[in-house]
Design a protein around this motif. Structure first.
Motif, PDB file in Angstrom:
ATOM      1  N   ILE A 199      -7.697   7.170   8.486  1.00 37.47           N
ATOM      2  CA  ILE A 199      -7.962   5.813   8.508  1.00 37.47           C
ATOM      3  C   ILE A 199      -9.154   5.487   8.658  1.00 37.47           C
ATOM      4  CG2 ILE A 199      -9.047   4.430  11.053  1.00 37.47           C
ATOM      5  CD1 ILE A 199      -6.046   5.374  12.733  1.00 37.47           C
ATOM      6  N   ASP A 200     -10.730   6.346   8.577  1.00 41.85           N
ATOM      7  CA  ASP A 200     -12.000   6.096   8.020  1.00 41.85           C
ATOM      8  C   ASP A 200     -11.602   5.814   6.684  1.00 41.85           C
ATOM      9  OD1 ASP A 200     -13.088   7.261  10.487  1.00 41.85           O
ATOM     10  OD2 ASP A 200     -13.074   8.916   9.268  1.00 41.85           O
ATOM     11  N   LEU A 201     -11.190   6.333   5.813  1.00 42.29           N
ATOM     12  CA  LEU A 201     -10.786   5.865   4.180  1.00 42.29           C
ATOM     13  C   LEU A 201      -9.485   4.440   3.851  1.00 42.29           C
ATOM     14  CD1 LEU A 201      -9.144   9.371   2.322  1.00 42.29           C
ATOM     15  CD2 LEU A 201     -11.774   8.188   3.082  1.00 42.29           C
ATOM     16  N   LEU A 202      -9.005   3.876   4.936  1.00 41.78           N
ATOM     17  CA  LEU A 202      -8.241   2.307   4.505  1.00 41.78           C
ATOM     18  C   LEU A 202      -9.554   2.038   5.246  1.00 41.78           C
ATOM     19  CD1 LEU A 202      -5.448   3.691   6.847  1.00 41.78           C
ATOM     20  CD2 LEU A 202      -5.276   2.694   4.393  1.00 41.78           C
ATOM     21  N   LEU A 203     -10.071   2.142   6.084  1.00 38.40           N
ATOM     22  CA  LEU A 203     -11.767   1.396   6.100  1.00 38.40           C
ATOM     23  C   LEU A 203     -12.249   0.977   5.293  1.00 38.40           C
ATOM     24  CD1 LEU A 203     -12.534   2.193  10.192  1.00 38.40           C
ATOM     25  CD2 LEU A 203     -10.751   0.074   9.235  1.00 38.40           C
ATOM     26  N   LYS A 204     -12.816   2.090   4.374  1.00 35.60           N
ATOM     27  CA  LYS A 204     -13.393   2.127   2.866  1.00 35.60           C
ATOM     28  C   LYS A 204     -12.806   0.851   1.729  1.00 35.60           C
ATOM     29  CE  LYS A 204     -16.179   6.177   3.212  1.00 35.60           C
ATOM     30  NZ  LYS A 204     -16.367   7.626   2.134  1.00 35.60           N
TER      31      LYS A 204
ATOM     32  N   ASP B 138       6.565  19.580   7.517  1.00 36.60           N
ATOM     33  CA  ASP B 138       6.147  18.359   6.460  1.00 36.60           C
ATOM     34  C   ASP B 138       4.669  18.017   6.426  1.00 36.60           C
ATOM     35  OD1 ASP B 138       9.128  18.568   5.169  1.00 36.60           O
ATOM     36  OD2 ASP B 138       9.506  17.509   6.237  1.00 36.60           O
ATOM     37  N   PHE B 139       4.492  17.565   5.655  1.00 42.24           N
ATOM     38  CA  PHE B 139       2.862  17.094   5.378  1.00 42.24           C
ATOM     39  C   PHE B 139       2.997  15.876   7.219  1.00 42.24           C
ATOM     40  CE2 PHE B 139       0.081  13.257   3.350  1.00 42.24           C
ATOM     41  CZ  PHE B 139      -0.771  13.938   3.993  1.00 42.24           C
ATOM     42  N   GLN B 140       1.291  15.975   7.950  1.00 43.32           N
ATOM     43  CA  GLN B 140       1.660  15.294   9.373  1.00 43.32           C
ATOM     44  C   GLN B 140       0.355  13.819   9.184  1.00 43.32           C
ATOM     45  OE1 GLN B 140       3.490  16.225  12.317  1.00 43.32           O
ATOM     46  NE2 GLN B 140       4.596  17.477  10.660  1.00 43.32           N
ATOM     47  N   GLY B 141      -0.086  13.560   7.277  1.00 40.90           N
ATOM     48  CA  GLY B 141      -0.825  12.712   7.270  1.00 40.90           C
ATOM     49  C   GLY B 141      -2.398  13.079   7.579  1.00 40.90           C
ATOM     50  N   MET B 142      -3.488  12.282   7.034  1.00 35.00           N
ATOM     51  CA  MET B 142      -4.082  12.850   7.302  1.00 35.00           C
ATOM     52  C   MET B 142      -5.606  12.498   8.358  1.00 35.00           C
ATOM     53  SD  MET B 142      -6.074  11.810   3.362  1.00 35.00           S
ATOM     54  CE  MET B 142      -6.933  12.715   3.668  1.00 35.00           C
ATOM     55  N   ARG B 143      -4.693  11.935   9.479  1.00 29.56           N
ATOM     56  CA  ARG B 143      -4.678  11.427  10.707  1.00 29.56           C
ATOM     57  C   ARG B 143      -6.471  10.440  10.644  1.00 29.56           C
ATOM     58  NH1 ARG B 143      -1.078  13.861  14.392  1.00 29.56           N
ATOM     59  NH2 ARG B 143      -2.379  14.590  15.652  1.00 29.56           N
ATOM     60  N   GLY B 144      -7.165  10.599  11.570  1.00 25.68           N
ATOM     61  CA  GLY B 144      -8.305  10.257  11.839  1.00 25.68           C
ATOM     62  C   GLY B 144      -8.956   9.841  10.085  1.00 25.68           C
ATOM     63  N   GLU B 145      -9.293  11.206   9.523  1.00 21.46           N
ATOM     64  CA  GLU B 145      -9.318  10.879   8.256  1.00 21.46           C
ATOM     65  C   GLU B 145      -9.384   9.944   7.388  1.00 21.46           C
ATOM     66  OE1 GLU B 145     -10.932  14.248   4.348  1.00 21.46           O
ATOM     67  OE2 GLU B 145      -9.229  14.159   6.125  1.00 21.46           O
TER      68      GLU B 145
ATOM     69  N   GLY C 281       0.469  -1.226   0.215  1.00 21.73           N
ATOM     70  CA  GLY C 281      -0.354   0.249   0.282  1.00 21.73           C
ATOM     71  C   GLY C 281       0.636   1.551  -0.079  1.00 21.73           C
ATOM     72  N   PRO C 282       0.319   2.327  -0.182  1.00 27.36           N
ATOM     73  CA  PRO C 282       1.245   3.803  -0.103  1.00 27.36           C
ATOM     74  C   PRO C 282       1.673   3.815   0.497  1.00 27.36           C
ATOM     75  CG  PRO C 282      -1.291   3.865   0.193  1.00 27.36           C
ATOM     76  CD  PRO C 282      -1.079   2.207   0.719  1.00 27.36           C
ATOM     77  N   CYS C 283       2.455   4.432   0.805  1.00 28.22           N
ATOM     78  CA  CYS C 283       3.068   5.468   2.737  1.00 28.22           C
ATOM     79  C   CYS C 283       2.166   5.769   2.739  1.00 28.22           C
ATOM     80  CB  CYS C 283       4.615   6.938   2.038  1.00 28.22           C
ATOM     81  SG  CYS C 283       5.394   7.384   3.669  1.00 28.22           S
ATOM     82  N   SER C 284       1.318   6.779   2.055  1.00 29.68           N
ATOM     83  CA  SER C 284       0.509   7.976   3.349  1.00 29.68           C
ATOM     84  C   SER C 284      -1.105   7.682   2.324  1.00 29.68           C
ATOM     85  CB  SER C 284       1.014   9.469   3.544  1.00 29.68           C
ATOM     86  OG  SER C 284       1.521   9.847   3.640  1.00 29.68           O
ATOM     87  N   VAL C 285      -1.662   7.703   2.955  1.00 35.53           N
ATOM     88  CA  VAL C 285      -3.075   7.780   2.881  1.00 35.53           C
ATOM     89  C   VAL C 285      -3.658   9.214   1.766  1.00 35.53           C
ATOM     90  CG1 VAL C 285      -5.645   7.597   2.554  1.00 35.53           C
ATOM     91  CG2 VAL C 285      -3.943   5.897   4.281  1.00 35.53           C
ATOM     92  N   GLU C 286      -3.739   9.692   0.885  1.00 36.89           N
ATOM     93  CA  GLU C 286      -4.351  10.708   0.346  1.00 36.89           C
ATOM     94  C   GLU C 286      -5.763  11.328  -0.157  1.00 36.89           C
ATOM     95  OE1 GLU C 286      -1.169  11.013  -2.935  1.00 36.89           O
ATOM     96  OE2 GLU C 286      -0.280   9.695  -1.394  1.00 36.89           O
ATOM     97  N   SER C 287      -6.219  10.318  -0.479  1.00 39.06           N
ATOM     98  CA  SER C 287      -7.835  10.347  -0.837  1.00 39.06           C
ATOM     99  C   SER C 287      -8.426   9.213  -0.702  1.00 39.06           C
ATOM    100  CB  SER C 287      -7.804  10.859  -2.060  1.00 39.06           C
ATOM    101  OG  SER C 287      -7.522  10.145  -3.222  1.00 39.06           O
ATOM    102  N   GLU C 288      -9.663   9.403  -0.651  1.00 41.98           N
ATOM    103  CA  GLU C 288     -10.317   7.756  -1.740  1.00 41.98           C
ATOM    104  C   GLU C 288     -10.098   7.064  -2.574  1.00 41.98           C
ATOM    105  OE1 GLU C 288     -14.125   8.265  -0.046  1.00 41.98           O
ATOM    106  OE2 GLU C 288     -14.890   6.747  -1.376  1.00 41.98           O
ATOM    107  N   GLU C 289     -10.044   8.010  -3.284  1.00 48.69           N
ATOM    108  CA  GLU C 289      -9.380   7.843  -4.899  1.00 48.69           C
ATOM    109  C   GLU C 289      -8.289   6.915  -4.451  1.00 48.69           C
ATOM    110  OE1 GLU C 289      -9.472  10.499  -7.603  1.00 48.69           O
ATOM    111  OE2 GLU C 289      -9.474   9.388  -9.589  1.00 48.69           O
ATOM    112  N   GLN C 290      -7.814   7.400  -4.395  1.00 47.04           N
ATOM    113  CA  GLN C 290      -6.252   6.862  -4.234  1.00 47.04           C
ATOM    114  C   GLN C 290      -6.273   5.849  -3.336  1.00 47.04           C
ATOM    115  OE1 GLN C 290      -4.040   7.692  -0.567  1.00 47.04           O
ATOM    116  NE2 GLN C 290      -2.226   7.425  -1.720  1.00 47.04           N
ATOM    117  N   ILE C 291      -6.561   5.555  -2.375  1.00 48.73           N
ATOM    118  CA  ILE C 291      -6.825   4.655  -1.493  1.00 48.73           C
ATOM    119  C   ILE C 291      -7.743   3.335  -2.179  1.00 48.73           C
ATOM    120  CG2 ILE C 291      -8.192   5.152   0.213  1.00 48.73           C
ATOM    121  CD1 ILE C 291      -4.462   3.585   0.706  1.00 48.73           C
ATOM    122  N   LEU C 292      -8.472   3.777  -2.847  1.00 47.49           N
ATOM    123  CA  LEU C 292      -9.096   2.477  -3.261  1.00 47.49           C
ATOM    124  C   LEU C 292      -8.349   1.794  -4.352  1.00 47.49           C
ATOM    125  CD1 LEU C 292     -12.693   3.814  -2.666  1.00 47.49           C
ATOM    126  CD2 LEU C 292     -12.030   2.238  -1.253  1.00 47.49           C
TER     127      LEU C 292
END
Lengths: 332, 332, 332, 332
Positions: free
Chosen positions: A147-152, A138-145, A100-111
């Motif tokens: 995780i929600d995308l990962l769960l999707k 530097d970019f600190q991640g989407m944090r809680g959001e 998987g990607p280093c960082s979750v960036e968007s719903e489209e990306q992670i899906l």
């Protein structure tokens, strides 16, 4: 455990020390050398604090014969541990490919990444929501959001998810996460380890930036001592003076840990080297060395990644790695 | 910042990258080399994520000309910072001697040590309440109760106190603590640093186990970026392959940091070497190298210490060190 | 090469420096930054002495864009080099298995080991005649007599021999040796490298105890600059703070060197780990990482070896490794 | 020396090992532990080859109680050694200041620097004639001609000279040199050390690039075992992952060596840091730590030096250092 005394210690002082050892439930053996007296200690010495012992002014040095970890020790648990995450198993011959990607960036990306890596052979999905970065700018991640995308993505693909935690206070956000990752910089965040020891959830414990194998297993011991025995170790390179690679991947840690411990150990060749072209050879080498799994960064469009540097593969490159890994595994 | 492109990049790709740089508010200078094109970036590049840049497939390497820290940078703050703790000052010629036991063990112990070190020249009292230990089976400190005992010692002697925090959730317990210490293992616990950045209280930031000076200053930057500019750096040795000493005390970090930053820097010779006999020579060397203070472990009865290993001085040895330090300071 | 000047340099000083660069046959590109002036240098910069440049008081820093090695550089020699030793080839898909005891001890020993390893798949015989030992009181090798015994084993088995040289004055003794090994401790013995550069004989250059890849390739460059292009690199582990293994085997050096250089690179898993049980997994990992060969310690009776420590395999264990290696090579 | 046996060893095997130990002239003490048998060895164990012992398949680990060096050991030679070079003494309270350029470049240069440093407080002159350089394309020194120029400077100023040797075959060129320096890269060039052990001339032995103190003292032991007891140790920084300084100066090595050995130890702050601005603070720190001397690079025109990088002082800066050093020495 062996305690070497300084030359010229009075016998009364030795008697006091021996008495103290015996109170700790240990049996004591004394050898008189030409210069030094040597005290052998027999019994459960894991609870003896070596630093405490070294402070005593009649003591010259202390050497452990048996390792200071107990729950993680193969000696007391000869069978390989198997960690189960839904249908996925890691350890004792079970191999898991995490991508998987280093960082979750968007719903489209992670899906998109999740779908592709599943097709190409991944068993689990990784993606950073909380990102430890050297610079506060530097970019600190989407944090809680994130995780929600990962769960999707999990819902869509059925793959369990792995993501990193950075502070014990965030544990509630990780309730539906399948495997909680402890990053290299938190390997000795002992308060966090203690809290994770109270959970009933697999912990993927990365080796610290510059920690040795013994410290790494002691950090696993922190989690296990709390009651959570589901620890997966992950080698990700250590800091040296080599400058071409980001870290020096210590693959000999894989067979070494298999000797010392029953815990499964996987390898992250992406962070270790920091160079996409090195991911494939080091992934294959890790499998040949006996790793129980791999954790590989894959991105749908590496040129636009928000944080993962030069180390990500695209899905087609990941496919190639996964295929070669399967072949190496047949040989091993 | 300089970005070196790979050989044979299409001019259209270069134009896209240049456009993106200009959108970040940077001016761009291009040099065509025999093999590579070099892009010079002028302006505030601290917010440019180097790892992001390196991922772009046309980029070969990136080099910062100016340092990635801003608040901690001497370039933008030429005067030495002075941190005030009650009447005590550290930095810009003000020197502070911090002394006390590794761990707080009892009211009697901490009061006795505090009284003695004050008499012998200490300005502040240190003592561990929360103790980071490699093994879960080793003494973990008296925790909240230890802080209460430190506060009693402060009340009795008037000395401000310094003690280590291990988790952001403990901050309320540190309300009356004068200086909060971040230990080596938490130097890159970024969530903790962010929370400490919200306080109005001096933070003593120890150098990480195997961190370089740039990372250390970036961790100071995390605290400062949150609004808390009261950061004191503390060199405590780094990990090498030398086996006689616990760590390798990097005293050149002292003058190096003075060049790079305006923050005060002190030295902890006790943890660095782990050997009582080396504390005095290394304390004097630290002062000769320009340190703004010292942090020295002192114990009323080293032979019975609960955790500090072989590295503590007794109060009389501390007195000797303090007297010699004063003389060296006159020379410097 | 990029030279960054300090802020506030007079234009006359810049002109002088530029003139000097142009005299060295380089083209010069100047960019004016907000704080610093940056000078880009185009042309053959391998002969520019970076340390000389850094001394100039108007220079802030210097960065090479192209690597400082020329003969060893893949950029100027894109095809993999193949080193031929009699019928044996190493490099560009040709794989060589080198095996034998740490030290030559007796005729009986070396003949027995040689015969067995040949049967089990070795292409070349190794054995130490001159032994670099940390202590002057440890066994220093059979020296010239040891080389004679290796030559007997060569005569009997037909296998070419590899053995270590420790001083340029011993070169005449190595006249009939097929491959001369330079050990880790002599990787930067530049006078020795220069002498070896005058020979027409393959040199097996081990990586230094704590040297990085760039320094290693620069040492190869010393040999090649003298006219001897037959250099085989050998990764043998580098020094870190890990204590379970003797050194940390840096397998990522294998694919990294393949990117940077055309020279073949082999791996010595025996010295790297110092532990017999780790030799097999690390040998397989090395092959999976793309190594062009292996160098493995094999002893007829490990329990009686004179110097090789815990790291030797017996011939049957070697056979098992050789068979698995062959299978991994089919996958790769 | 303690030998720990593996669990479950047959008593017959133990008997054989014990018999072998006794043949080496050692007395043997056996303790039976719960898992392991421990053998204590009493007597002169310096000639026991630890690696040989570890190879034996019934042995789990070996630990030395006493140090493996004898001639260099303070235990057997409690008084500080004093090395005499003409009228100059080093050790046991005698302090020597060694100064001069990195490389000898011309008669004019070396005479000018020599005259100035003598006026400003130097006792000995240093200057590189043979220069170990990472790149074969960098300036390699004036070699024999450089030594001639140093001898002229000696004649003119009366100062003894120190210069580096790179190969045993060059020894005849060093006949009139007062102190022969062994550089960091040759610290484990054992053939060279053996040859130097046959001379009656002081040897200045620099610590290796990444060698620990024990290895350093073992290299001194090589020279002393040959009969030449005139060894001066020189700390010059070790390799770490810190990037701002060239090496990490390990000043704790100074008091550590004073505990372990009777040999004098000096410090080279110029090579250690590689930065002129850091030379003064680190020189003062070295003196405060107890060093018996300093070795400082001084150049008449740093901006035109042929090889010494950014680390040289000019004579006036050296004067300032020498004056402060004298004051610190009064305190110590």
């Amino acid at each position: 455990m062996i305690t070497v005394l300084k030359p010229g210690v009075a016998s009364e002082q030795i008697d006091n020390l021996v008495e103290w050892f015996e109170k700790q439930g240990l049996r004591v053996h004394i050898s008189e050398g030409e210069y030094n007296t040597i005290i052998g200690l027999i019994g459960d010495t894991t609870k003896i604090d070596v630093e405490l012992l070294q402070v005593i002014d009649i003591v010259e040095s202390v050497k452990r014969i048996s390792e200071p970890f107990k729950n993680a020790n193969r000696k007391f648990h000869p069978e390989d541990s198997v960690i189960e995450i839904g249908d996925i198993k890691i350890g004792n011959g079970n191999f898991a490919m995490i991508a998987g990607p280093c960082s979750v960036e968007s719903e489209e990306q992670i899906l998109e990444v999740a779908t592709k890596v599943k097709t190409y052979g991944a068993h689990m999905l990784r993606g950073g929501a909380f990102k430890p970065r050297t610079s506060p700018y530097d970019f600190q991640g989407m944090r809680g959001e994130g995780i929600d995308l990962l769960l999707k993505a999990k819902e869509k693909t059925g793959m369990p998810i792995v993501t990193e935690i950075m502070d014990a206070s965030h544990i509630p956000l990780f309730e539906d996460v399948d495997v909680i990752q402890v990053g290299a910089r938190n390997m000795q965040n002992f308060e966090l380890l203690k809290e994770l020891g109270k959970l009933d959830k697999p912990i993927l414990l990365k080796r610290g930036l510059a920690n040795n194998i013994k410290e790494w297993l002691m950090s696993a011991e922190y989690i296990m001592a709390g009651g959570n025995e589901k620890v997966i170790l992950c080698e990700r390179g250590i800091r040296t003076y080599e400058e071409y690679t980001r870290n020096t991947l210590d693959l000999s840690a894989v067979p070494m840990i298999k000797q010392l411990s029953h815990l499964p150990v996987i390898v992250d060749p992406s962070h270790a080297t920091g160079i996409a072209k090195l991911v494939k050879p080091m992934a294959l080498a890790a499998v040949a060395a006996g790793a129980d799994g791999l954790m590989i960064e894959v991105h749908n469009n590496p040129a636009k990644a928000l944080c993962d540097g030069a180390q990500s593969l695209n899905p087609e490159q990941f496919k190639d790695v996964a295929e070669k890994v399967a072949k190496i595994r047949q040989v091993i």
